[in-house]
Enzyme design. Structure first.
Site, mmCIF file in Angstrom:
data_model
loop_
_atom_site.group_PDB
_atom_site.id
_atom_site.type_symbol
_atom_site.label_atom_id
_atom_site.label_comp_id
_atom_site.label_asym_id
_atom_site.label_seq_id
_atom_site.Cartn_x
_atom_site.Cartn_y
_atom_site.Cartn_z
ATOM 1 C CG HIS A 77 -2.075 0.923 1.061
ATOM 2 N ND1 HIS A 77 -1.990 2.260 1.316
ATOM 3 C CD2 HIS A 77 -3.328 0.693 0.596
ATOM 4 C CE1 HIS A 77 -3.152 2.819 1.041
ATOM 5 N NE2 HIS A 77 -3.975 1.892 0.595
ATOM 6 C CG ASP A 136 -8.599 -4.084 -2.996
ATOM 7 O OD1 ASP A 136 -9.772 -3.898 -2.640
ATOM 8 O OD2 ASP A 136 -7.939 -3.245 -3.626
HETATM 9 N N1 CMC Z 1 4.147 -7.582 -5.004
HETATM 10 C C1 CMC Z 1 5.506 -7.588 -5.142
HETATM 11 N N2 CMC Z 1 6.291 -6.509 -4.940
HETATM 12 C C2 CMC Z 1 5.667 -5.376 -4.585
HETATM 13 C C3 CMC Z 1 4.273 -5.291 -4.423
HETATM 14 C C4 CMC Z 1 3.506 -6.462 -4.644
HETATM 15 N N3 CMC Z 1 2.179 -6.446 -4.505
HETATM 16 N N4 CMC Z 1 3.927 -4.032 -4.069
HETATM 17 C C5 CMC Z 1 5.080 -3.339 -4.012
HETATM 18 N N5 CMC Z 1 6.132 -4.150 -4.320
HETATM 19 C C6 CMC Z 1 7.557 -3.769 -4.314
HETATM 20 C C7 CMC Z 1 7.935 -2.967 -5.549
HETATM 21 O O1 CMC Z 1 8.387 -3.780 -6.593
HETATM 22 C C8 CMC Z 1 9.023 -2.076 -4.989
HETATM 23 O O2 CMC Z 1 10.191 -2.847 -4.870
HETATM 24 P P1 CMC Z 1 11.658 -2.163 -5.121
HETATM 25 O O3 CMC Z 1 11.812 -1.163 -4.017
HETATM 26 O O4 CMC Z 1 12.605 -3.297 -5.048
HETATM 27 O O5 CMC Z 1 11.582 -1.535 -6.492
HETATM 28 C C9 CMC Z 1 8.554 -1.771 -3.563
HETATM 29 O O6 CMC Z 1 7.752 -2.914 -3.192
HETATM 30 C C10 CMC Z 1 7.741 -0.509 -3.448
HETATM 31 O O7 CMC Z 1 6.663 -0.587 -4.368
HETATM 32 P P2 CMC Z 1 6.061 0.641 -5.144
HETATM 33 O O8 CMC Z 1 5.334 0.140 -6.348
HETATM 34 O O9 CMC Z 1 7.104 1.684 -5.332
HETATM 35 O O10 CMC Z 1 5.026 1.164 -4.049
HETATM 36 P P3 CMC Z 1 3.857 2.144 -4.314
HETATM 37 O O11 CMC Z 1 3.574 2.804 -3.038
HETATM 38 O O12 CMC Z 1 4.116 2.986 -5.509
HETATM 39 O O13 CMC Z 1 2.649 1.144 -4.739
HETATM 40 C C11 CMC Z 1 0.806 -0.301 -4.671
HETATM 41 C C12 CMC Z 1 1.620 0.742 -3.904
HETATM 42 C C13 CMC Z 1 -0.485 -0.581 -3.886
HETATM 43 C C14 CMC Z 1 0.403 0.226 -6.050
HETATM 44 C C15 CMC Z 1 1.639 -1.587 -4.821
HETATM 45 O O14 CMC Z 1 1.977 -2.092 -3.553
HETATM 46 C C16 CMC Z 1 0.946 -2.660 -5.664
HETATM 47 O O15 CMC Z 1 1.075 -2.649 -6.886
HETATM 48 N N6 CMC Z 1 0.198 -3.605 -4.993
HETATM 49 C C17 CMC Z 1 -0.582 -4.589 -5.734
HETATM 50 C C18 CMC Z 1 -1.880 -3.967 -6.195
HETATM 51 C C19 CMC Z 1 -2.869 -3.772 -5.067
HETATM 52 O O16 CMC Z 1 -3.082 -4.649 -4.248
HETATM 53 N N7 CMC Z 1 -3.532 -2.597 -5.063
HETATM 54 C C20 CMC Z 1 -4.562 -2.263 -4.082
HETATM 55 C C21 CMC Z 1 -4.129 -1.188 -3.149
HETATM 56 S S1 CMC Z 1 -5.186 -1.006 -1.711
HETATM 57 C C22 CMC Z 1 -6.727 -0.533 -2.277
HETATM 58 C C23 CMC Z 1 -6.748 0.645 -3.175
HETATM 59 O O17 CMC Z 1 -5.980 1.578 -3.063
HETATM 60 O O18 CMC Z 1 -7.625 0.646 -4.020
#
Ligand code: CMC
Length: 427
Positions: free
Chosen positions: A306, A363
């Protein structure tokens, strides 16, 4: 003397005011930065950027705190009902009995959707994704209520708010019924909000439909948990669109589109599809944990991670408990629940996930409950949208009441520098 932040730039020292919220969150007010220095800030994904000051939701991602108008999400999910929470979000206080009855009464008597909107609906192919349909129909509603276009807050804003809250479930149920080739159901005013939604989604003309109180209660809880989440992607979209003084229907329609994406609300659909894929592939959750860690593999563990919660998502905790309760009460043994539990357990012990503070988000378990309630997978994000609607409305209303300026970020240009036009025969 008020606290300030100092910046030394091009040999000049400048001071910027510090703004402090009621929960002691601090921000550097850089609104004069460009005028005084010629510089802008750059912050992809707005990870450090506050776009507004808001009195609606307080969220502490480190401590896992979420409060709507000061009330904890745990207490609201346990004790409140969705329309009471909607009133709280939109008008700032829990309703008195009289206010509640008036609000609910108005919503109940606005649930029918203009039959001409139905004609637009009928033009969609049967397999159109319900999120696209909902976004289109909510945008179309602006055409049916032209008194909503106004650069000032329209006097009858409350009526538009009532209409949106009342009609979105009706449109959502149309989508479900249409996808199954069933006749569409009309709302039933004797039922409460959640029971009516269930009736519209599941009743068949050939037999009586009894609302299962366990299902209605679970739905009420899920909608409360989804109701508001401060400046997330869809809410920021609603505010950005609303900041141009666009009407409430167009602004909410844009929010629905933003929510649809798999990194936002669309994740609940993706989670179930992922769990099903793991099951079909022999149930080896470790294989998928390894895929999620592999930087050469685009796979992400959906429902994990998140942007703001870095210890746990308080909504996920509540949903996990609710998931166990609902499945037990309905006597459902869902094998993907075991896969979800295994994934969670393995990820929480895995250094990759621990180091990056990746925990199950709202989710992760919600899809399992929705499925247990009989809701098809492509309707999961629609349920999230129905839940998030009062939050979007509250944020749109706050923005317009505070007369906030039009949202218009800047950029750093990285394209070609000035060059002369080349006639086509010389290219
Ligand atoms: N699986 C594997 N690796 C992950 C995941 C995941 N679900 N989420 C983040 N990471 C890793 C990412 O690769 C990065 O690694 P590194 O530092 O080595 O490059 C690190 O964790 C930070 O990730 P980020 O993408 O920079 O983090 P963010 O804050 O931009 O993204 C997020 C947050 C929710 C988009 C992301 O965690 C994600 O894609 N999760 C899966 C989709 C999901 O479940 N979304 C629902 C969010 S909650 C409800 C809502 O908001 O609607």
């Amino acid at each position: 003397m008020a606290e300030t932040a100092k910046l030394i730039i091009d040999g000049k020292e400048l001071e910027f005011p510090i703004i402090e919220g009621t929960e002691n969150e601090k921000a550097i007010d850089i609104s004069k930065l460009r005028a005084e220095t010629g510089y802008i800030t750059i912050d992809p994904g707005y990870k450090n950027t506050g776009s507004t000051q808001s009195a609606i939701t307080y969220l502490d991602g480190e401590e896992g705190i979420l409060r709507y108008r000061g009330y904890s999400i745990e207490e609201l999910a346990d004790k409140a009902d969705f329309l009471g929470v909607s009133y709280l979000l939109i008008y700032g206080e829990l309703p008195t009995e009289e206010q509640y009855d008036d609000f609910v009464g108005k919503i109940t008597t606005h649930t029918m959707v203009n039959e001409d909107v139905r004609k637009i609906f009928d033009g969609f192919p049967v397999n159109a994704h319900p999120m696209g349909v909902m976004s289109s129909l909510v945008s179309a509603m602006s055409g049916f209520y032209p008194d909503s276009y106004n650069d000032k807050m329209p006097d009858n804003t409350d009526t538009h708010i009532i209409r949106l809250l009342a009609k979105l479930p009706t449109i959502a149920a149309w989508c479900l019924k249409n996808s199954k080739g069933h006749p569409l159901n009309y709302p039933k005013n004797k039922l409460d909000y959640c029971s009516n939604l269930l009736q519209m989604m599941f009743a068949m003309p050939v037999e009586d439909y009894e609302v299962n109180p366990v299902v209605a209660k679970a739905l009420n809880k899920l909608l409360i948990l989804h109701a508001e989440h401060e400046q997330n992607c869809s809410t920021s979209t609603v505010r950005l669109v609303g900041s141009s003084k666009a009407n409430i229907y167009s602004s909410i329609s844009a929010g629905i589109s933003a929510l649809w994406g798999p990194l936002h609300g669309g994740a609940n659909q993706e989670v179930i599809e992922m769990l099903e894929e793991i099951k079909a592939d022999g149930g080896d959750s470790q294989k998928y944990i390894d895929k999620a860690k592999d930087k050469n593999d685009p796979f992400r563990l959906m429902g994990f991670g998140h942007r703001v919660y870095k210890n746990f998502d308080p909504r996920a905790k509540i949903i996990k408990v609710a998931c166990d309760e609902v499945l037990e009460a309905l006597g459902i043994d869902d094998p993907v629940l075991d896969i979800a539990r295994q994934l969670e357990e393995a990820a929480l012990k895995d250094e990759y996930f621990v180091k990056r503070n990746l925990y199950p988000n709202v989710d992760f378990y919600s899809g399992i409950i929705y499925r247990a309630l009989g809701i098809p997978v492509n309707m999961f994000t629609v349920m999230f949208a129905i839940g998030r609607l009062p939050g979007w409305i509250a944020q749109w209303k706050e923005l317009r009441e505070n007369n906030e300026p039009i949202g218009r970020p800047r950029q750093i240009y990285t394209g070609a520098t000035a060059r002369e036009f080349v006639p086509i025969e010389k290219r």
